[in-house]
Design an enzyme around this catalytic site. Structure first.
Site, PDB file in Angstrom:
ATOM      1  N   HIS A  46     -12.062   1.041   3.389  1.00 41.61           N
ATOM      2  CA  HIS A  46     -10.981   2.070   4.198  1.00 41.61           C
ATOM      3  C   HIS A  46      -9.871   2.606   2.713  1.00 41.61           C
ATOM      4  O   HIS A  46      -9.711   2.182   1.032  1.00 41.61           O
ATOM      5  CB  HIS A  46      -9.627   0.784   4.106  1.00 41.61           C
ATOM      6  CG  HIS A  46      -8.112   1.220   3.909  1.00 41.61           C
ATOM      7  ND1 HIS A  46      -6.936   0.893   3.557  1.00 41.61           N
ATOM      8  CD2 HIS A  46      -7.926   1.753   5.540  1.00 41.61           C
ATOM      9  CE1 HIS A  46      -5.489   1.759   4.336  1.00 41.61           C
ATOM     10  NE2 HIS A  46      -6.702   2.339   5.116  1.00 41.61           N
ATOM     11  N   HIS A  88      -3.405  10.065   2.107  1.00 44.10           N
ATOM     12  CA  HIS A  88      -2.784   9.671   3.390  1.00 44.10           C
ATOM     13  C   HIS A  88      -1.088   9.698   4.019  1.00 44.10           C
ATOM     14  O   HIS A  88      -0.967  10.330   4.779  1.00 44.10           O
ATOM     15  CB  HIS A  88      -3.067   7.731   2.720  1.00 44.10           C
ATOM     16  CG  HIS A  88      -2.228   7.400   3.133  1.00 44.10           C
ATOM     17  ND1 HIS A  88      -1.219   7.125   3.725  1.00 44.10           N
ATOM     18  CD2 HIS A  88      -2.997   6.552   4.315  1.00 44.10           C
ATOM     19  CE1 HIS A  88      -0.475   6.163   4.201  1.00 44.10           C
ATOM     20  NE2 HIS A  88      -1.699   5.496   5.281  1.00 44.10           N
TER      21      HIS A  88
HETATM   22  O1  G3P Z   1      -8.483   3.123   9.063  1.00 38.65           O
HETATM   23  C1  G3P Z   1      -7.278   2.408  10.138  1.00 38.65           C
HETATM   24  C2  G3P Z   1      -5.736   2.810   9.015  1.00 38.65           C
HETATM   25  O2  G3P Z   1      -6.972   3.782   7.929  1.00 38.65           O
HETATM   26  C3  G3P Z   1      -4.588   2.982   9.764  1.00 38.65           C
HETATM   27  O3  G3P Z   1      -4.061   2.904   8.614  1.00 38.65           O
HETATM   28  O4  G3P Z   1      -2.302   3.727   7.210  1.00 38.65           O
HETATM   29  O5  G3P Z   1      -4.008   3.267   6.329  1.00 38.65           O
HETATM   30  O6  G3P Z   1      -4.299   5.381   7.597  1.00 38.65           O
HETATM   31  P1  G3P Z   1      -3.226   3.990   7.722  1.00 38.65           P
HETATM   32 CA    CA Z   2      -6.276   5.921   7.438  1.00 40.53          CA
END
Ligand code: G3P
Ligand code: CA
Length: 285
Positions: A46, A88
């Site tokens: 992630h 992000h």
């Molecule tokens: O891949 C899913 C996840 O990244 C969604 O949440 O806020 O970390 O982008 P976020």
């Molecule tokens: Ca994400």
């Protein structure tokens, strides 16, 4: 068929790995995940291996690759001058030494920022990567789960992403190593039209706990993946998603216990800051 190919790819990746023990234990329940379960579970780093390096930087992506994740997950947005960058938040405030909205800054301005020091001195000088930089470095090495972050702020972002993939012949039929996802489902419909051969996913927050079979069928018309907050995942939901013909990769696992719970629920992949919770690989710091 797609699920079978994904499982096969994960198994091949693991066959090549010669690292330490694969079994993971849940201290409380004494539960053990088998080697086969680990091999079949798709491991998504992630924002890169963001438990170990500053999120959405080349270092974090490299670490995810070294840890044998199946995919790195990246968040893509657009600068004031129309360039695609990987970050992000919709501002640079939290993860760089600058301030301001991504969409109000030029690429040159964003590239001057330090995107690593907030995480640790060892990462001082890390840059906000461009989308193309990530594609050029990691295509063919590791899968890339591309999230369009807040695409409603960036008209035309779907086409720019499609162009970058098409230029590199990364839009080919059944490309199992590229997935495009977003919380903005209209954006995913647009992207699917531009890139019909690529897999797409819908992201869902905790407010989707009561998703209906009808809604799942509507998603399945253009999406191959249903990727929800891990907090709404139940065995029943996993069954319904599979019944609708989609795979399910919940986010974001940040502990071994959370990963083990997702294993138990029979999900297809785990989006995690710590790839070692899915594969017990060594971490290179
Ligand atoms: O891949 C899913 C996840 O990244 C969604 O949440 O806020 O970390 O982008 P976020
Ligand atoms: Ca994400």
């Amino acid at each position: 068929m797609k699920r079978m190919m994904t499982i096969l790819a994960a198994s091949l990746a693991m066959t090549a790995f010669t690292g330490p023990a694969l079994a993971a234990e849940d201290g409380e329940a004494g539960k053990v995940i088998s080697k086969q379960q680990q091999q079949e579970m798709v491991n998504v780093a992630h924002r890169g291996a963001s438990g170990h390096a500053p999120e959405n930087t080349m270092e974090a992506f490299q670490k995810g690759f070294e840890m044998k994740a199946d995919y790195i997950e990246i968040d893509v947005q657009m600068t004031k001058d129309g360039e695609l960058v990987v970050i992000h938040d919709t501002t640079v405030n939290r993860t760089t030494d600058g301030t301001g909205k991504v969409g109000d800054l030029t690429l040159a301005e964003i590239r001057q920022l330090d995107a690593g020091s907030w995480f640790g001195d060892a990462y001082a000088g890390e840059k906000v990567p461009t989308f193309e930089e990530v594609l050029n470095e990691f295509r063919g090495k590791v899968g890339i789960l591309i999230e369009l972050k807040a695409p409603e702020l960036y008209p035309g972002v779907e086409a720019k992403i499609a162009d970058a993939l098409i230029e590199r012949n990364m839009d080919t039929a059944n490309n199992e190593k590229i997935i495009i996802q977003s919380f903005n489902h209209e954006s995913m419909k647009t992207s699917k039209e531009l890139l019909p051969n690529l897999s797409h996913g819908v992201l869902l927050g905790g407010n989707w706990a009561n998703v209906t079979e009808e809604q799942l069928a509507q998603f399945a018309a253009y999406a191959d993946y249903f990727n929800p907050s891990m907090y709404i995942v139940t065995e029943e939901l996993v069954g319904d998603v599979h019944e609708a013909g989609m795979d399910i990769y919940p986010y974001t696992s940040r502990s071994q216990e959370q990963a083990l719970r997702l294993f138990d629920l029979n999900v297809d992949g785990i989006i995690t800051d710590y790839p070692e919770h899915v594969y017990a690989h060594p971490v290179k710091n």
